[in-house]
Design a protein around this motif. Structure first.
Motif, PDB file in Angstrom:
ATOM      1  N   PHE A   1     -29.704 -28.956  26.945  1.00  0.00           N
ATOM      2  CA  PHE A   1     -29.678 -30.397  27.192  1.00  0.00           C
ATOM      3  C   PHE A   1     -31.116 -30.853  27.369  1.00  0.00           C
ATOM      4  O   PHE A   1     -31.874 -30.257  28.131  1.00  0.00           O
ATOM      5  CB  PHE A   1     -28.885 -30.725  28.460  1.00  0.00           C
ATOM      6  N   GLY A   2     -31.479 -31.903  26.637  1.00  0.00           N
ATOM      7  CA  GLY A   2     -32.825 -32.443  26.776  1.00  0.00           C
ATOM      8  C   GLY A   2     -32.788 -33.881  27.232  1.00  0.00           C
ATOM      9  O   GLY A   2     -33.034 -34.192  28.396  1.00  0.00           O
ATOM     10  N   CYS A   3     -32.433 -34.776  26.323  1.00  0.00           N
ATOM     11  CA  CYS A   3     -32.501 -36.203  26.624  1.00  0.00           C
ATOM     12  C   CYS A   3     -31.138 -36.869  26.754  1.00  0.00           C
ATOM     13  O   CYS A   3     -31.022 -37.912  27.373  1.00  0.00           O
ATOM     14  CB  CYS A   3     -33.308 -36.916  25.538  1.00  0.00           C
ATOM     15  N   GLY A   4     -30.121 -36.320  26.138  1.00  0.00           N
ATOM     16  CA  GLY A   4     -28.794 -36.913  26.171  1.00  0.00           C
ATOM     17  C   GLY A   4     -28.622 -38.106  25.250  1.00  0.00           C
ATOM     18  O   GLY A   4     -27.584 -38.753  25.254  1.00  0.00           O
ATOM     19  N   ALA A   5     -29.625 -38.380  24.434  1.00  0.00           N
ATOM     20  CA  ALA A   5     -29.569 -39.537  23.538  1.00  0.00           C
ATOM     21  C   ALA A   5     -29.847 -39.164  22.077  1.00  0.00           C
ATOM     22  O   ALA A   5     -30.053 -40.038  21.249  1.00  0.00           O
ATOM     23  CB  ALA A   5     -30.565 -40.591  23.998  1.00  0.00           C
ATOM     24  N   GLY A   6     -29.895 -37.871  21.771  1.00  0.00           N
ATOM     25  CA  GLY A   6     -30.133 -37.441  20.398  1.00  0.00           C
ATOM     26  C   GLY A   6     -31.556 -37.624  19.919  1.00  0.00           C
ATOM     27  O   GLY A   6     -31.803 -37.648  18.718  1.00  0.00           O
ATOM     28  N   LEU A   7     -32.512 -37.711  20.840  1.00  0.00           N
ATOM     29  CA  LEU A   7     -33.889 -38.013  20.472  1.00  0.00           C
ATOM     30  C   LEU A   7     -34.843 -36.818  20.514  1.00  0.00           C
ATOM     31  O   LEU A   7     -35.873 -36.846  19.846  1.00  0.00           O
ATOM     32  CB  LEU A   7     -34.440 -39.113  21.399  1.00  0.00           C
ATOM     33  N   CYS A   8     -34.518 -35.790  21.295  1.00  0.00           N
ATOM     34  CA  CYS A   8     -35.489 -34.713  21.486  1.00  0.00           C
ATOM     35  C   CYS A   8     -35.203 -33.460  20.667  1.00  0.00           C
ATOM     36  O   CYS A   8     -36.103 -32.655  20.437  1.00  0.00           O
ATOM     37  CB  CYS A   8     -35.595 -34.356  22.961  1.00  0.00           C
ATOM     38  N   GLY A   9     -33.973 -33.252  20.243  1.00  0.00           N
ATOM     39  CA  GLY A   9     -33.631 -32.114  19.402  1.00  0.00           C
ATOM     40  C   GLY A   9     -33.317 -30.819  20.123  1.00  0.00           C
ATOM     41  O   GLY A   9     -32.953 -29.836  19.486  1.00  0.00           O
TER      42      GLY A   9
ATOM     43  N   ASP B   1     -21.085 -27.783   9.914  1.00  0.00           N
ATOM     44  CA  ASP B   1     -20.929 -27.541   8.472  1.00  0.00           C
ATOM     45  C   ASP B   1     -22.281 -27.320   7.802  1.00  0.00           C
ATOM     46  O   ASP B   1     -22.546 -27.822   6.704  1.00  0.00           O
ATOM     47  CB  ASP B   1     -20.148 -28.675   7.800  1.00  0.00           C
ATOM     48  N   GLY B   2     -23.167 -26.568   8.477  1.00  0.00           N
ATOM     49  CA  GLY B   2     -24.456 -26.189   7.920  1.00  0.00           C
ATOM     50  C   GLY B   2     -25.567 -27.203   8.060  1.00  0.00           C
ATOM     51  O   GLY B   2     -26.707 -26.929   7.692  1.00  0.00           O
ATOM     52  N   ARG B   3     -25.287 -28.351   8.594  1.00  0.00           N
ATOM     53  CA  ARG B   3     -26.289 -29.402   8.767  1.00  0.00           C
ATOM     54  C   ARG B   3     -26.710 -29.496  10.234  1.00  0.00           C
ATOM     55  O   ARG B   3     -25.876 -29.381  11.131  1.00  0.00           O
ATOM     56  CB  ARG B   3     -25.735 -30.763   8.339  1.00  0.00           C
ATOM     57  N   ALA B   4     -27.993 -29.713  10.452  1.00  0.00           N
ATOM     58  CA  ALA B   4     -28.491 -29.883  11.820  1.00  0.00           C
ATOM     59  C   ALA B   4     -27.913 -31.167  12.409  1.00  0.00           C
ATOM     60  O   ALA B   4     -27.893 -32.209  11.748  1.00  0.00           O
ATOM     61  CB  ALA B   4     -30.016 -29.941  11.827  1.00  0.00           C
ATOM     62  N   ALA B   5     -27.418 -31.068  13.644  1.00  0.00           N
ATOM     63  CA  ALA B   5     -26.828 -32.227  14.325  1.00  0.00           C
ATOM     64  C   ALA B   5     -27.162 -32.152  15.808  1.00  0.00           C
ATOM     65  O   ALA B   5     -27.257 -31.067  16.383  1.00  0.00           O
ATOM     66  CB  ALA B   5     -25.321 -32.252  14.121  1.00  0.00           C
ATOM     67  N   ARG B   6     -27.314 -33.301  16.422  1.00  0.00           N
ATOM     68  CA  ARG B   6     -27.591 -33.387  17.859  1.00  0.00           C
ATOM     69  C   ARG B   6     -26.265 -33.321  18.602  1.00  0.00           C
ATOM     70  O   ARG B   6     -25.448 -34.238  18.557  1.00  0.00           O
ATOM     71  CB  ARG B   6     -28.324 -34.679  18.199  1.00  0.00           C
ATOM     72  N   SER B   7     -26.057 -32.242  19.311  1.00  0.00           N
ATOM     73  CA  SER B   7     -24.763 -32.015  19.971  1.00  0.00           C
ATOM     74  C   SER B   7     -24.544 -32.900  21.185  1.00  0.00           C
ATOM     75  O   SER B   7     -23.409 -33.093  21.606  1.00  0.00           O
ATOM     76  CB  SER B   7     -24.616 -30.543  20.362  1.00  0.00           C
ATOM     77  N   CYS B   8     -25.605 -33.474  21.738  1.00  0.00           N
ATOM     78  CA  CYS B   8     -25.441 -34.325  22.921  1.00  0.00           C
ATOM     79  C   CYS B   8     -24.801 -35.665  22.590  1.00  0.00           C
ATOM     80  O   CYS B   8     -24.282 -36.335  23.478  1.00  0.00           O
ATOM     81  CB  CYS B   8     -26.768 -34.532  23.638  1.00  0.00           C
ATOM     82  N   ILE B   9     -24.839 -36.056  21.313  1.00  0.00           N
ATOM     83  CA  ILE B   9     -24.254 -37.335  20.910  1.00  0.00           C
ATOM     84  C   ILE B   9     -23.134 -37.161  19.883  1.00  0.00           C
ATOM     85  O   ILE B   9     -22.683 -38.129  19.280  1.00  0.00           O
ATOM     86  CB  ILE B   9     -25.328 -38.311  20.369  1.00  0.00           C
ATOM     87  N   THR B  10     -22.679 -35.928  19.705  1.00  0.00           N
ATOM     88  CA  THR B  10     -21.607 -35.630  18.756  1.00  0.00           C
ATOM     89  C   THR B  10     -20.360 -35.274  19.539  1.00  0.00           C
ATOM     90  O   THR B  10     -20.349 -34.287  20.284  1.00  0.00           O
ATOM     91  CB  THR B  10     -22.011 -34.459  17.839  1.00  0.00           C
ATOM     92  N   SER B  11     -19.318 -36.060  19.381  1.00  0.00           N
ATOM     93  CA  SER B  11     -18.090 -35.834  20.165  1.00  0.00           C
ATOM     94  C   SER B  11     -17.300 -34.659  19.611  1.00  0.00           C
ATOM     95  O   SER B  11     -17.368 -34.335  18.425  1.00  0.00           O
ATOM     96  CB  SER B  11     -17.209 -37.078  20.155  1.00  0.00           C
ATOM     97  N   VAL B  12     -16.540 -34.039  20.494  1.00  0.00           N
ATOM     98  CA  VAL B  12     -15.674 -32.938  20.078  1.00  0.00           C
ATOM     99  C   VAL B  12     -14.659 -33.423  19.053  1.00  0.00           C
ATOM    100  O   VAL B  12     -14.312 -32.697  18.124  1.00  0.00           O
ATOM    101  CB  VAL B  12     -15.013 -32.256  21.303  1.00  0.00           C
ATOM    102  N   GLU B  13     -14.215 -34.655  19.185  1.00  0.00           N
ATOM    103  CA  GLU B  13     -13.271 -35.230  18.232  1.00  0.00           C
ATOM    104  C   GLU B  13     -13.863 -35.265  16.818  1.00  0.00           C
ATOM    105  O   GLU B  13     -13.170 -35.020  15.835  1.00  0.00           O
ATOM    106  CB  GLU B  13     -12.894 -36.642  18.680  1.00  0.00           C
ATOM    107  N   SER B  14     -15.153 -35.541  16.712  1.00  0.00           N
ATOM    108  CA  SER B  14     -15.790 -35.679  15.396  1.00  0.00           C
ATOM    109  C   SER B  14     -16.009 -34.350  14.683  1.00  0.00           C
ATOM    110  O   SER B  14     -16.325 -34.337  13.495  1.00  0.00           O
ATOM    111  CB  SER B  14     -17.112 -36.432  15.519  1.00  0.00           C
TER     112      SER B  14
END
Length: 160
Positions: free
Chosen positions: A37-45, A52-65
């Motif tokens: 956990f860094g920023c919680g806003a998808g800004l720090c990485g 599915d092989g693509r980099a994604a910010r997990s702090c702003i990606t819901s489990v539903e998605s």
């Protein structure tokens, strides 16, 4: 609500709200604490995972998605040729200083090299944009990506 998610090659049943960030599912529910956990806003990485092989910010990606998608965390990275090459390069070049951001840096670098095995400096800049290193090891991170790309190229060349 209990749902099934695919993480690091395993299907896991998790009982969380649909809007729970995948970061907290992997860390708190599944115990995979390599993702930070860094920023919680998808800004720090710091929280970067692969979806599915693509980099994604997990702090702003819901489990539903991520339903029906494959999530990979840093714990599984060394299982791929690209991940192992990056980890060897990181160690050889002493990339890490404090290390907090490095799981996110490695996950972004692995997504880059998986899509582009011979990145230019501009490609690296674009792929790594938004991955913040408070220690400023950006030069060594770039060198690590280039070294991993070179190592992978040597191993994929066919003998003459």
């Amino acid at each position: 609500m209990t749902r099934q998610i695919h993480v690091n090659g395993h299907v896991e049943a998790v009982d969380v709200d649909d809007d729970t960030p995948i970061l907290w599912v992997v860390r708190d529910v599944l115990g995979l604490t390599g993702t930070k956990f860094g920023c919680g806003a998808g800004l720090c990485g710091a929280c970067t995972v692969h979806i599915d092989g693509r980099a994604a910010r997990s702090c702003i990606t819901s489990v539903e998605s991520v339903a029906g998608k494959k999530v990979q965390t840093i714990e599984k990275l060394s299982g791929s040729k690209v991940g192992a090459a990056l980890q060897r390069a990181w160690l050889a070049l002493d990339v890490v200083q404090c290390g907090y951001c490095q799981s996110g840096q490695l996950m972004s670098a692995a997504a880059l090299l998986s899509d582009n095995p011979a990145p230019t400096d501009a490609d690296i800049d674009a792929a790594m944009a938004g991955n913040v290193c408070r220690c400023g090891t950006y030069v060594r991170i770039r060198q690590g990506i280039k070294a991993a790309a070179q190592a992978l190229a040597v191993h994929t060349r066919s003998p003459s």
